[in-house]
Write a protein that holds these residues in place. Structure first.
Motif, short mmCIF file in Angstrom:
data_model
loop_
_atom_site.label_atom_id
_atom_site.label_comp_id
_atom_site.label_asym_id
_atom_site.label_seq_id
_atom_site.Cartn_x
_atom_site.Cartn_y
_atom_site.Cartn_z
N GLY A 128 14.08 14.77 -6.55
CA GLY A 128 13.31 14.50 -5.35
C GLY A 128 12.55 13.19 -5.38
N LEU A 129 12.07 12.79 -4.20
CA LEU A 129 11.29 11.57 -4.01
C LEU A 129 10.04 11.89 -3.21
N THR A 130 8.96 11.17 -3.49
CA THR A 130 7.73 11.31 -2.72
C THR A 130 7.22 9.92 -2.35
N CYS A 131 6.87 9.74 -1.09
CA CYS A 131 6.28 8.50 -0.60
C CYS A 131 4.79 8.73 -0.38
N VAL A 132 3.94 7.90 -1.00
CA VAL A 132 2.49 8.10 -0.98
C VAL A 132 1.81 6.87 -0.38
N GLU A 133 0.85 7.12 0.53
CA GLU A 133 0.06 6.06 1.13
C GLU A 133 -0.99 5.56 0.15
N ALA A 134 -1.60 4.40 0.48
CA ALA A 134 -2.66 3.83 -0.36
C ALA A 134 -3.84 4.77 -0.48
N THR A 135 -4.06 5.62 0.52
CA THR A 135 -5.16 6.57 0.51
C THR A 135 -4.90 7.77 -0.39
N GLY A 136 -3.66 7.88 -0.89
CA GLY A 136 -3.28 9.04 -1.68
C GLY A 136 -2.60 10.11 -0.86
N GLU A 137 -2.58 9.94 0.47
CA GLU A 137 -1.93 10.92 1.35
C GLU A 137 -0.41 10.80 1.22
N VAL A 138 0.25 11.94 1.16
CA VAL A 138 1.71 11.97 1.07
C VAL A 138 2.30 11.70 2.45
N ARG A 139 3.10 10.65 2.55
CA ARG A 139 3.77 10.34 3.82
C ARG A 139 4.97 11.26 4.03
N TRP A 140 5.78 11.43 2.97
CA TRP A 140 6.91 12.36 3.06
C TRP A 140 7.40 12.72 1.67
N ARG A 141 8.07 13.85 1.62
CA ARG A 141 8.79 14.29 0.43
C ARG A 141 10.21 14.64 0.86
N ARG A 142 11.16 14.42 -0.04
CA ARG A 142 12.53 14.79 0.29
C ARG A 142 13.30 15.07 -0.99
N PRO A 143 14.29 15.97 -0.90
CA PRO A 143 15.15 16.20 -2.06
C PRO A 143 16.07 15.01 -2.27
N GLY A 200 0.78 -1.23 0.00
CA GLY A 200 0.00 0.00 0.00
C GLY A 200 0.81 1.28 0.00
N VAL A 201 2.11 1.19 -0.21
CA VAL A 201 2.97 2.38 -0.25
C VAL A 201 3.61 2.47 -1.64
N GLU A 202 3.66 3.68 -2.17
CA GLU A 202 4.28 3.91 -3.48
C GLU A 202 5.39 4.94 -3.34
N LEU A 203 6.47 4.73 -4.11
CA LEU A 203 7.57 5.69 -4.20
C LEU A 203 7.55 6.31 -5.59
#
Length: 271
Positions: free
Chosen positions: A41-56, A32-35
């Motif tokens: 940069g990188l973005t980690c997204v939850e299954a709900t579409g909520e962004v868990r974190w962003r980082r350069p 349920g997690v997508e990178l």
């Protein structure tokens, strides 16, 4: 090795420029997690579409591998360096994106339990290293290529040598290597893994099956390539249901920017 057969259903050729672009979608998806990657940069997204974190990111992310709360990200450099366009390999905490370690490697795979392998090839390097979740070195081998996890850790080696010394091998503990069949192509594309663990390898225009025991058999001679022609061809394999697509992109020997794409549709079945 289980018996597999292929039947060539169609073969097409098309001419034009070199096919461009990477596949769309996330770099990795699991539990349920997508990178997702973006420039720098990188973005980690939850299954709900909520962004868990962003980082350069100090490079351009090109692949990600997830394992038990850790993610290994390989990158391309924005600038040409002593290692070409190779950027850093980042081992990150999946919970918040913080850096666990910055490593050096071009291609990786997740082993489970937060462990990874990371490989590097070029100049005097032709190596694979295994790390734990905290980037402690666990093992190393003199081998590099496309990694296949399951039935141990197998590698379809890619060495850029002419003639090649690449093989399909299995990496064993203590740096030991079980050597399988010799390949003809120094840059074979990533293999396909069948349900019984058989690897399909497109080797210099020949489709080969390599079993769990590293035994191999030729399934189809699609476009066998002479040694002098192999550097001009780039291959790929894709599977959907009982169909298999094999592609060879041929660079014209004299006309810059001119390519011919050979595409085979095959039926994959067991007798």
């Amino acid at each position: 090795m289980g018996s597999w057969l292929v039947t060539v259903l169609d073969h097409r050729r098309s001419r034009g420029g070199r096919p461009q672009g990477r596949p769309e979608g996330p770099l990795a998806r699991r539990d349920g997690v997508e990178l997702h990657a973006r420039e720098g940069g990188l973005t980690c997204v939850e299954a709900t579409g909520e962004v868990r974190w962003r980082r350069p990111c100090p490079g351009r992310p090109n692949a990600a591998h997830l394992s038990c709360g850790r993610v290994l990200v390989t990158t391309d450099s924005f600038e040409y360096t002593a290692r070409g366009h190779l950027g850093p390999a980042l081992l990150l905490d999946l919970a918040d994106g913080t850096t666990v370690a910055e490593l050096r490697g071009e291609r990786g795979a997740a082993l489970g339990d937060g462990r990874f392998v990371l490989g590097l090839e070029g100049y005097d390097a032709f190596d694979t290293r295994a790390y734990d979740r905290d980037a402690n070195l666990l093992d190393s081998w003199r081998s590099y290529g496309h990694y296949v996890v399951g039935s141990g850790l197998r590698v379809v080696e890619t060495d850029r040598r002419h003639p090649t010394e690449s093989r399909v091998v299995r990496l064993l503990s203590g740096g030991r290597i079980e050597r399988g069949p010799l390949l003809a192509d120094p840059q074979a594309p990533a293999p396909l893994v069948l349900p019984d663990g058989t690897l399909l390898v497109l080797d210099a225009g020949v489709l080969r099956a390599v079993g769990r025991g590293l035994d191999d058999v030729v399934l189809a001679e699609l476009l066998p390539l002479a040694p002098q022609d192999r550097p001009r061809f780039t291959g790929s394999l894709h599977r959907t249901a009982d169909r298999l697509t094999a592609t060879l992109v041929e660079r014209h020997p004299t006309r810059m920017g001119s390519y011919t794409t050979h595409t085979w549709t095959l039926e994959l079945h067991q007798p």
